[in-house]
Write an enzyme that holds these catalytic residues in place. Structure first.
Site, PDB file in Angstrom:
ATOM      1  N   ASN A 223      91.795  41.016  13.551  1.00 42.31           N
ATOM      2  CA  ASN A 223      90.509  40.339  13.350  1.00 42.31           C
ATOM      3  C   ASN A 223      89.475  41.363  12.889  1.00 42.31           C
ATOM      4  O   ASN A 223      89.796  42.540  12.722  1.00 42.31           O
ATOM      5  CB  ASN A 223      90.077  39.616  14.630  1.00 42.31           C
ATOM      6  CG  ASN A 223      89.985  40.571  15.801  1.00 42.31           C
ATOM      7  OD1 ASN A 223      89.270  41.560  15.749  1.00 42.31           O
ATOM      8  ND2 ASN A 223      90.747  40.296  16.845  1.00 42.31           N
ATOM      9  N   ARG A 224      88.242  40.901  12.664  1.00 46.99           N
ATOM     10  CA  ARG A 224      87.240  41.758  12.025  1.00 46.99           C
ATOM     11  C   ARG A 224      86.411  42.585  13.019  1.00 46.99           C
ATOM     12  O   ARG A 224      85.391  43.144  12.638  1.00 46.99           O
ATOM     13  CB  ARG A 224      86.275  40.899  11.208  1.00 46.99           C
ATOM     14  CG  ARG A 224      86.918  40.179  10.057  1.00 46.99           C
ATOM     15  CD  ARG A 224      85.840  39.376   9.313  1.00 46.99           C
ATOM     16  NE  ARG A 224      86.410  38.274   8.581  1.00 46.99           N
ATOM     17  CZ  ARG A 224      86.969  38.380   7.376  1.00 46.99           C
ATOM     18  NH1 ARG A 224      87.029  39.551   6.786  1.00 46.99           N
ATOM     19  NH2 ARG A 224      87.455  37.324   6.772  1.00 46.99           N
TER      20      ARG A 224
END
Ligand code: CTP
Length: 418
Positions: free
Chosen positions: A212-213
């Site tokens: 994920n970011r």
């Protein structure tokens, strides 16, 4: 308010080419509200001008043992007695030797000898001088007497030599100073805090993963804020894109299951767990040993299985203050409240996922059994300070030594949430 705000810091600078780097430290501390008195040795002034420090700190630079301060008391005695901390950066082999021997033949060494303030020393010198048994013995003696002596960094020196002798980077020196001030007077001194940060990577094959970011920015700021309040901090970090704070114990992990193992180890004897990491809820059921080839396939189906809920699995640990995070794209407060209850948390920090993930700023709402408080949009560094202050206010009885509990309370007094 940061741990250095209003603190009197003596910044001793000795004769090393690395003295120019300390300009930034003097500036940062002053901007953060510290009263910084710079003492330069005569040889330090060959490398950087006193006027630079004078302009940045807004205070006269001191170098003369016989100059009288405004109050008329002999400077070398009064200065160190009123200091909250003394830092010497860069510290040469010569200054370290004189400090170890108790020699006081200039304003800096005299000030140190006439002070009970905690002492932080950041050496910088030729690698052979640093490795010399005389220097090592002097450093060991200073540490034995309670000084914090940082390890110099390894790398290329100003002269064409590579080795261990470089001044540690300014963020490291600053982080160590904040930790030292926290350990001396912070409300979490003597407490153990575990913070998780970043995301997790769940491998598909040797080169690919599901991730994920998350940048790590918020969790790292929380770890620094806990450290500044005097806690000894274990920071368990999944993959992140920013530099971790100094003066914390960093444990790097990759997957959710590795993070769970690291958390279970670290919370043994801990007082507070702040679970900020964006943990992947699912992982590929199998990890291919070799790189997956597309061949002639037009589609690829990946079978995912549930990861453990790290925080949810700690419901029995009622002695531990547990704080979770909820980043949502919709129905933020309803989801956050249900996680607070479902995971048996003391507090949850709710934030809008798209706006905050990877960003510098964040708008958060703090929820606990009593209700909620909406905090303003602000940088993650100050947001982290507010989260720690709110935790301290709400759970003071469980986290702070009794003599430190503020009966009036002060933090988190922003807009209430209905
Ligand atoms: N968390 C955890 N272990 C997981 C997933 C999340 O410990 N496997 C923690 C997070 O670090 C965070 C809190 O639980 O502090 C809430 O995480 P979040 O991903 O928002 O919630 P989920 O439990 O994954 O619930 P949902 O999938 O419904 O959003």
């Amino acid at each position: 308010m940061s741990i250095v705000t209003g603190k009197r810091i003596i910044l001793g600078i000795t004769g090393s080419i690395a003295a120019y780097k300390i300009v930034e430290l003097a500036r940062n501390l002053t901007l953060d509200g510290a009263i910084v008195d710079v003492i330069m040795t005569i040889s330090a002034q060959r490398f950087v001008g006193a006027a630079t420090f004078q302009a940045l700190t807004g205070r006269p630079v001191l170098d003369d043992m016989w100059a009288l301060p405004e109050d008329g008391v002999v400077g070398h005695v009064s200065l160190g007695q009123h200091a909250d901390a003394v830092i010497i950066a860069p510290a040469t082999a010569n200054t370290i030797a004189r400090l170890a021997a108790g020699i006081c033949d200039d304003l800096l060494t005299t000030t140190v000898l006439a002070s009970n303030a905690p002492l932080l020393i950041a050496p910088a010198m030729n690698p052979l001088m640093y490795a010399h048994p005389a220097t090592q013995a002097n450093i060991a003696l200073l540490r034995q007497r309670g000084a914090t002596v940082l390890e110099p960094a390894y790398g290329r020196m100003a002269e064409p030599v590579v080795g261990r002798g470089r001044l540690p980077d300014v963020p490291v020196i600053e982080g160590e100073l904040r930790a030292l001030l926290g350990r001396t007077s912070g409300p979490l001194r003597g407490r153990r805090v575990v913070v998780t940060a970043g995301g997790t990577h769940e491998p598909l094959d040797p080169v690919r993963f599901i991730g994920n970011r998350a940048s790590g920015r918020m969790g790292y700021a929380l770890a620094a804020a806990a450290r500044d309040r005097g806690a000894s901090v274990v920071l368990i970090s999944g993959p992140a894109t920013v530099d971790p704070p100094a003066a914390v114990t960093l444990v790097r992990v990759e997957t959710a299951r590795e993070m769970q193992q690291a958390v279970l180890r670290a919370i043994d004897g801990a007082d507070l767990l702040i679970m900020n990491a964006a943990v992947a809820d699912f992982r590929p059921a199998t990890t291919a040993e070799k790189k997956i080839k597309k061949g002639d396939d037009e589609e690829l189906t990946i079978h995912l299985v549930r990861n453990p809920d790290i925080l949810g699995g700690l419901a029995q640990r009622r002695d531990l203050v547990k704080v979770g995070f909820a980043a949502e794209t919709h129905d933020l407060l309803a989801y956050a409240r249900s996680k607070l209850e479902r995971k048996g948390l003391d507090m949850i920090v709710a934030n809008e996922a798209v706006a905050s993930i990877g960003a510098d700023d964040i708008q958060m709402t703090l929820l606990d059994a009593q209700g909620g408080v909406r905090l303003p949009l602000q940088p993650k560094t100050t947001a982290a300070e507010m989260v720690l202050d709110a935790i301290l206010e709400r759970f003071a009885a469980r986290l702070c030594p009794p003599e430190q509990v503020d009966p009036t309370g002060s933090a988190g007094a922003d807009e209430p949430v209905p």
